[in-house]
Design an enzyme around this catalytic site. Structure first.
Site, short mmCIF file in Angstrom:
data_model
loop_
_atom_site.label_atom_id
_atom_site.label_comp_id
_atom_site.label_asym_id
_atom_site.label_seq_id
_atom_site.Cartn_x
_atom_site.Cartn_y
_atom_site.Cartn_z
N TYR A 169 23.69 5.62 -5.30
CA TYR A 169 24.41 6.56 -6.15
C TYR A 169 25.84 6.80 -5.69
O TYR A 169 26.73 7.04 -6.49
CB TYR A 169 23.65 7.89 -6.23
CG TYR A 169 22.52 7.84 -7.21
CD1 TYR A 169 22.77 7.46 -8.53
CD2 TYR A 169 21.22 8.14 -6.84
CE1 TYR A 169 21.73 7.39 -9.46
CE2 TYR A 169 20.18 8.07 -7.75
CZ TYR A 169 20.44 7.70 -9.05
OH TYR A 169 19.43 7.63 -9.96
N GLU A 193 -5.26 1.15 5.65
CA GLU A 193 -4.46 0.85 4.46
C GLU A 193 -4.31 2.06 3.53
O GLU A 193 -3.22 2.43 3.15
CB GLU A 193 -5.07 -0.32 3.66
CG GLU A 193 -4.33 -0.57 2.34
CD GLU A 193 -4.96 -1.65 1.47
OE1 GLU A 193 -5.79 -2.43 1.94
OE2 GLU A 193 -4.60 -1.70 0.27
N ASP A 229 -8.50 -2.94 2.67
CA ASP A 229 -9.40 -3.36 1.60
C ASP A 229 -9.72 -4.85 1.78
O ASP A 229 -8.93 -5.60 2.35
CB ASP A 229 -8.73 -3.20 0.23
CG ASP A 229 -8.74 -1.75 -0.25
OD1 ASP A 229 -9.53 -0.95 0.28
OD2 ASP A 229 -7.95 -1.43 -1.16
#
Lengths: 366, 553
Positions: free
Chosen positions: A102, A196, A248
């Site tokens: 920005y 995770e 996972d």
């Protein structure tokens, strides 16, 4: 405890940024094509060092030349970023990469075009600048948002304050994007467990897993951010603790492990600081499905999952026989399994049986 | 003049399809608020142009649209045509009918749409108001207000009056139609009446077309050639090019006593022997009156037409625009830096229907489609000079244009260039994909021929304009560099403490040097990290083209 790896001081970085500026300015004054050299990033210039177990950046470079119309805008953007970083370092301020975007975004005089249209234009150029100047993002006084959490028996000193990560309730300490200034005051733990998903982390906290098993727990909340990876790397190095990863059972989870262990392709130049080659993997594995009879709580692989598996099988750092076996088994079964599928046994199962047993028996993947 | 007009209308044969319109208005182009308005303009203008040409008059057509309220407009359409004899007015505007073109197999624009009576119907159905017609064949001026009695398929005259014109001075001759429409919207863009008329002007350089849009802006598309196209020769339709719908309508309007005679005399290349062959293939005797044929029987006949071998049709019905004519129109309306056109020799499609392809390319000037980012490529599709504005996606012309690798001819990204591609398919029978007649079916012969023609003009562009085009590209690149220079100089000044003005001056010198003549052919190296993704077809026109129809029938 080992020593904190050295960090360049402000004046050093200012000198490097200025050096880049002078070199380009001289090109312009001599009426030569202004340019600078950036090491190439991406698969084509990344190799796997089997001895160190880390991804390393090759020596292929590309030249950014202002007079090449295909590069002109990127060239301009890079110089704008360099000048802004120079200003930040000189003033002793640190900006988020979004703030930087920005700060630099404005209309280019006489056009309908902006210097930057999207943050996705500035982010990769920051990395280019890091690599080109061999400085770190934090040394440019740029940071990303906090991502990841740490909890356990460790006291960290941050700018004079002491933070005891065992006394932060259930939420733990949010890991900032820069952890260089952290000093580890004291700790009492057997290993570091990296998780995770935030939900699994919460489950383990509620079960007091870290207390009962005397470990430090880190949640990456998806793919691990730089700060999180650096913290794991520093704790592993400086506290000499083993690192165990719990993700996972799908190609994405396995890649999270791979990034923590060997580094990533995009930041291969920083693998030494961000990777933890000693890390081991506890689960979820495809064999878990049979061992713990989890067949009914698997999910079918989608096409993108299958494609990702094939990609992983191509990466040199996935060529260990254990991983090839897992990936091939996953494809063969056609399923994936989430950490939280273990809740099908009972909420406590993961904390009281699955993890302690697997870790104690050393049932870990390399 | 009166004799001309009389001759024109003597062939009128009436078909009662008023009810048909009510049920099928979507098929006839009256679907959606934007499309319906364009269809009205199309019917009126087509009628005017066809009438002028048949009477050998250089057409002057004026269209005005006035907004009366939300989705409520008034239109006025005027021409200098032969005028309509009083006794024919009610049948032209008040009955669904198959006019001259329906039965003479002339290659006319009016193959599209139901005709101008559809306008009367649509106006009446949306506003309940009559159509006002003011027409003169050169003598008296007739003014009529009329509506359609839907149940009787008959014109209902609301008012009528005639005014004498002085026989001493040349009086006014022509037709003026005025009416109101609701449930329509005027919107600028690819499907607007303005765009329809612009394209009509491009394909009809002998016409002068004036349009006043609802915001009061008047545009004149000037005439660029003074020759009236040769009047089309009436050719009986060839059986291979006939649809069930065509046959059904022709049969119902026929006066022949038996179908055998109807077939022999209404079609070309159907001999007595062929009639026997056809009879052996259909399940009914051809002794029957043709106006009693059922739809299923017409289907059987068309199926038989497909199997029987006929002599190829004659080519004389074809009426192309002509290379010079298209080029003049493009120069006059698009004012391009470069243009080139080609009229190909006639060929046949569908096993025997003659057709001919005309293509043109215009580059720079006012060519291309106007967008907020500047001009972009546009494809103008025509069938027998009539612009096709809808259903671009499934059209043979679009398919052919998209298959061309324009990069081969020095146009890198055609979709970002100020270019107009013009394609006119000329045929006595255009194989439309649907009754809306806005899209040409994928006939391999037609697609191949369009491709050949486009490649030919592409090569011409390459030979004659590519250099100039490259120079222009370079100029754009230079501009891009110049605009970034100020930013670079400013940031470098901050980094080094040097003077930004001096840096900028030096940068400008550098850029000038880089783009000196002779350096023109420097190709930019590609960014090695991001190789440009190769697009199939090298620049595809579909990406920029209008979206699909607002309302499918």
């Amino acid at each position: 405890m080992k020593e904190n790896l050295s960090k360049k001081e402000g004046p050093d970085v200012v000198k490097k940024l200025g050096g880049l500026g002078f070199q380009i300015a001289e090109d312009i004054e001599r009426h030569e094509s202004p340019k600078f050299v950036v090491p190439q990033r991406g698969l084509g210039n990344v190799s796997f060092d089997e001895v160190d177990n880390l991804l390393v950046l090759g020596d292929k470079t590309s030249t950014r030349s202002f007079l090449n119309v295909a590069h002109s805008k990127k060239f301009m953007q890079s110089i704008l970023i360099a000048a802004k970083a120079d200003e930040l370092v000189s003033k002793g301020k640190t900006a988020s990469i979004r703030e930087l975007y920005y700060q630099l975004k404005h209309n280019i005089e006489g056009t309908k075009e902006n210097t930057f249209e999207d943050q996705s234009e500035s982010d990769p150029l920051i990395v280019d600048l890091e690599v080109a100047l061999e400085v770190l993002r934090e040394e440019l006084h740029l940071k990303a948002d906090d991502k990841g959490t740490v909890i356990g028996n460790i006291v960290i000193e941050d700018s004079g304050d002491r933070i005891d990560c065992s006394k932060l309730g259930r939420s733990g300490l949010a890991i900032p994007s820069i952890v260089e200034h952290y000093n580890f005051v004291k700790f009492d733990a057997q290993y570091i467990l990296v998780i995770e998903t935030g939900a699994m982390f919460d489950r383990l906290v509620e079960e007091k897993y870290h207390i009962k098993n005397n470990c430090i727990m880190v949640s990456t909340k998806g793919q691990a951010a730089r700060g999180c990876r650096r913290l794991v790397n520093r704790m592993s190095n400086e506290l000499q603790l083993p690192v165990i990863v719990f993700s996972d059972g799908d190609p994405w989870g396995y890649y999270i492990y791979s990034v923590l262990k060997a580094g990533s392709m995009a930041l291969a130049h920083e693998s030494k600081r961000l990777g933890t080659p000693e890390a081991k993997f506890v689960g979820m594995t495809m064999t878990d499905i049979d061992t713990y009879d989890l067949h009914s709580v698997t999910e079918k692989l989608k096409d993108v999952d299958k494609k990702r598996i094939d990609e992983l099988l191509q990466y040199p750092w996935f060529q260990k026989k254990e991983w090839k076996k897992e990936l091939k088994l996953m494809k063969q079964k056609g399923v994936r399994i989430e950490q939280q599928a273990l809740a099908s046994k009972s909420l406590e199962f993961v904390a009281e049986e699955y993890l302690p047993k697997k870790i104690e028996d050393g049932e870990l993947l390399p | 003049m009166a004799t001309d007009a009389d001759k024109l209308f003597k062939d009128f044969k009436e078909i009662s399809v008023t009810e048909f319109f009510r049920k099928n208005k979507a098929h006839l182009g009256y679907s959606g608020a934007i499309r319906s308005l364009t269809t009205v303009i199309h019917e009126l203008v087509t009628n005017s142009l066809d009438a002028c040409e048949e009477a050998g008059i250089l057409p002057e057509v004026t269209v005005e649209l006035h907004e009366l309220g939300e989705e409520h407009y008034r239109f006025v359409e005027k021409d200098n045509g032969p005028g309509i004899p009083l006794k024919h007015i009610s049948s032209v505007f008040g009955k669904m009918l198959a006019g001259t073109k329906f039965h003479r197999n002339i290659q006319l624009r009016g193959q599209q749409g139901i005709g101008v009576s559809g306008v009367t119907m649509f106006s009446q159905m949306t506003t309940g108001k009559p159509l006002k017609i003011r027409t003169s064949t050169g003598t008296e001026i007739n003014e009529i207000e009329m509506m359609v009695d839907i149940s009787k398929n008959k014109a209902e005259i609301i008012s009528q009056n005639a005014a004498e014109q002085s026989p001493d001075v040349a009086g006014w001759r022509g037709t003026e139609i005025e009416g109101e429409l609701k449930d329509v919207v005027y919107k600028q863009g690819e499907k607007s009446p303005y765009e329809y008329l612009r394209r009509t002007a491009l394909a009809n350089p002998h016409a002068r077309i004036t349009f006043t849009s609802p915001d009061g802006k008047t545009t004149v598309f000037e005439r660029s050639v003074q020759d009236i196209p040769n009047p089309p020769v009436a050719v009986l339709p060839h059986p291979k090019g006939i649809t069930v719908d065509d046959l059904f309508n022709m049969a119902r309007a026929s006066d022949f006593r038996n179908t055998s005679a109807f077939l022999k005399h209404s079609f070309s290349r159907i001999s007595s022997a062929k009639v026997h062959e056809i009879e052996s293939m259909v399940g009914f005797p051809l002794k029957r009156r043709p106006n009693g044929l059922k739809w299923e029987e017409c289907e059987q006949l068309v199926r038989a037409f497909k199997k029987v071998k006929f002599l190829a049709p004659s080519m004389e019905g074809l009426r192309p625009i002509g290379e010079t004519q298209i080029n003049n129109a493009m120069l006059s309306i698009l004012d391009p830096q470069f243009s080139h056109c080609q009229s190909r020799s006639p060929l046949v499609h569908s096993g025997g229907v003659p057709f001919q392809i005309e293509v043109g390319i215009a580059y720079g000037g006012s060519a291309g489609r106007k967008t907020a980012e500047g001009p972009r490529a546009e494809l103008l599709r025509f069938a027998n000079r009539s612009p096709l504005l809808f259903d671009a996606g499934g059209c043979a012309i679009t398919k052919a244009v998209n298959s061309i690798k324009w990069s081969r001819y020095g146009i890198k990204k055609i979709e970002e260039e100020p270019v107009t591609i013009f394609v006119n398919v000329v045929s006595t029978y255009i194989p439309y994909t649907s009754a809306g007649k806005q899209s040409i079916a994928y006939e391999q012969e037609i697609i191949e021929e369009i491709k050949k023609a486009l490649m030919e003009i592409g090569r011409h562009f390459e030979r004659h304009h590519a250099r100039k085009h490259r120079a222009m590209e370079m100029e754009n690149k230079k501009k891009a560099l110049m605009k970034y220079s100020k930013e670079v100089a400013g940031a470098l000044a901050k980094l080094t403490g040097k003077d930004s003005k001096e840096l900028l001056e030096n940068l400008k010198i550098l850029i000038e040097k880089r783009f000196e003549t002779g350096a023109l052919d420097i190709e930019d190296e590609q960014d090695p990290e991001k190789p440009e993704i190769k697009k199939a077809g090298g620049g595809n026109l579909t990406d920029y083209m209008e979206g699909e129809d607002e309302g499918k029938p």
